[in-house]
Design a protein around this motif. Sequence first.
Motif, PDB file in Angstrom:
ATOM      1  N   GLY A   1       0.785  -1.234   0.000  1.00 38.48           N
ATOM      2  CA  GLY A   1       0.000   0.000   0.000  1.00 38.48           C
ATOM      3  C   GLY A   1       0.811   1.275   0.000  1.00 38.48           C
ATOM      4  N   LYS A   2       2.107   1.180  -0.275  1.00 37.33           N
ATOM      5  CA  LYS A   2       2.966   2.359  -0.183  1.00 37.33           C
ATOM      6  C   LYS A   2       2.653   3.403  -1.251  1.00 37.33           C
ATOM      7  CE  LYS A   2       6.776   0.048  -0.638  1.00 37.33           C
ATOM      8  NZ  LYS A   2       6.074  -1.223  -0.928  1.00 37.33           N
ATOM      9  N   THR A   3       2.507   2.951  -2.508  1.00 41.09           N
ATOM     10  CA  THR A   3       2.287   3.910  -3.601  1.00 41.09           C
ATOM     11  C   THR A   3       0.967   4.672  -3.462  1.00 41.09           C
ATOM     12  OG1 THR A   3       3.700   2.718  -5.151  1.00 41.09           O
ATOM     13  CG2 THR A   3       2.021   4.162  -6.092  1.00 41.09           C
ATOM     14  N   PRO A   4      -0.177   4.000  -3.280  1.00 44.12           N
ATOM     15  CA  PRO A   4      -1.423   4.774  -3.142  1.00 44.12           C
ATOM     16  C   PRO A   4      -1.415   5.705  -1.942  1.00 44.12           C
ATOM     17  CG  PRO A   4      -1.808   2.433  -2.731  1.00 44.12           C
ATOM     18  CD  PRO A   4      -0.447   2.543  -3.309  1.00 44.12           C
ATOM     19  N   THR A   5      -0.766   5.281  -0.853  1.00 41.43           N
ATOM     20  CA  THR A   5      -0.696   6.145   0.324  1.00 41.43           C
ATOM     21  C   THR A   5       0.170   7.363   0.045  1.00 41.43           C
ATOM     22  OG1 THR A   5      -0.987   4.223   1.791  1.00 41.43           O
ATOM     23  CG2 THR A   5      -0.119   6.242   2.781  1.00 41.43           C
ATOM     24  N   SER A   6       1.290   7.165  -0.644  1.00 42.68           N
ATOM     25  CA  SER A   6       2.175   8.285  -0.996  1.00 42.68           C
ATOM     26  C   SER A   6       1.435   9.311  -1.844  1.00 42.68           C
ATOM     27  CB  SER A   6       3.401   7.782  -1.761  1.00 42.68           C
ATOM     28  OG  SER A   6       4.206   6.964  -0.959  1.00 42.68           O
ATOM     29  N   LEU A   7       0.714   8.831  -2.849  1.00 44.24           N
ATOM     30  CA  LEU A   7      -0.006   9.747  -3.746  1.00 44.24           C
ATOM     31  C   LEU A   7      -1.153  10.439  -3.014  1.00 44.24           C
ATOM     32  CD1 LEU A   7      -0.022   7.677  -7.042  1.00 44.24           C
ATOM     33  CD2 LEU A   7       1.330   9.712  -6.501  1.00 44.24           C
ATOM     34  N   TYR A   8      -1.805   9.741  -2.118  1.00 47.05           N
ATOM     35  CA  TYR A   8      -2.883  10.369  -1.341  1.00 47.05           C
ATOM     36  C   TYR A   8      -2.321  11.501  -0.474  1.00 47.05           C
ATOM     37  CZ  TYR A   8      -6.840  10.921   1.836  1.00 47.05           C
ATOM     38  OH  TYR A   8      -7.883  11.441   2.575  1.00 47.05           O
ATOM     39  N   LEU A   9      -1.191  11.261   0.182  1.00 47.13           N
ATOM     40  CA  LEU A   9      -0.574  12.299   1.014  1.00 47.13           C
ATOM     41  C   LEU A   9      -0.169  13.506   0.170  1.00 47.13           C
ATOM     42  CD1 LEU A   9       1.636  10.036   3.297  1.00 47.13           C
ATOM     43  CD2 LEU A   9      -0.302  11.434   4.057  1.00 47.13           C
ATOM     44  N   ALA A  10       0.309  13.233  -1.045  1.00 50.89           N
ATOM     45  CA  ALA A  10       0.707  14.333  -1.937  1.00 50.89           C
ATOM     46  C   ALA A  10      -0.505  15.113  -2.419  1.00 50.89           C
ATOM     47  CB  ALA A  10       1.492  13.786  -3.119  1.00 50.89           C
TER      48      ALA A  10
END
Length: 273
Positions: A158-167
Motif C-alpha cells: 500500500g505504499k504507492t497509493p498512500t504516498s499519492l494520497y498524502l501528496a
Amino acid sequence: MSHRTVFFVSDGTGITAETFGRAILAQFEMKTKYVRLPFVDSPDKAHQAVRQINHTAETEKIKPIVFTTLVNMEILKIIEEGCKGMLLDMFGTFVHPLETELGIKSNHRVGRFSDASKSEEYQNRIEAINFSLAHDDGQSNRDLEHSDVILVGVSRSGKTPTSLYLAMQYGLKASNYPLIPEDFERQHLPPALMPHRKKIFGLSIQPERLSEIRNERRPNSKYASIENCRMEVSEAESMMRRSNIRWLSTTTKSIEEIATTILQEIRPERLVY
C-alpha cells in the motif's frame, strides 16, 4: 432496506458536497445510488439539473436527496424552486451562520480549486505529486532530505497509493521504498534511508491478503506464494522493530485511515496542528 438516489450539485467539482454527503449518509442503513452534477454554473445548467432530479423522482416514485454547495444565489434559487428532491444546502447551513457570528461576508468563491494557477497551495500539491512519483518504489535516492515522509514495506503493501494520497490531499512530498530480500539478508534498512530515520513510517499487511494481491499481478509465482509472503512480512516487521520504526498493518484499513495515522505519528513540519 430503503433505496434512494442521491445527487451532489455544485458549481465547482462537487468533491466537497460528495465527501460531506457520503459521510452523513454512512450513518444510515440503506442502498444508495450517487450522482454527481459538477460545474452547474449557469441558469441553463441549473435547469438541466432540475430536470434530471425531477425525472428521477418521477421514475422512482420517491424524493431523491440533493446535497448542494452552490455559491451563486441565482442558480441556487432555480434548484430550490424547481427540484422535487429533499434539498440540503450545505453552504446555507454553515456559511450564513458563520457570516453572522464573524460579522463579515464570505468571499463566495466557487470551489476549492478556483483560480488554481494563482494558488500557492495548489502549486505545492502539484510539486508534491511530481516528487512522489519520482520517488516511487525506490526509483531515486536524490533529494530524499526534502521528503516529508518516507514509507517502507514489502511490495504491494500500500505504499504507492498512500504516498499519492498524502501528496494530493496534503501537499506532502512522500517517498516510498520496497523492502526486498537483499535488505532482509543485511538485516537493516537500505543505507540511503538511514540518515532520514525520523521521517520513516512502515506499512505491513497480513500474508494471506498480500498473497491474494500479488496473485492478481503474477499468478502462481514464487513472488505471490503464501510461503514467500509470510517470510517477507515476518522479516520486514522484524526489521522495523529492530530499527525502532513506527508501522501499522494496512490489511483492513482505508487509505484515509492509513494517512491519518501516519500524519499523527510523523507530524510533518509543513502542516499546522
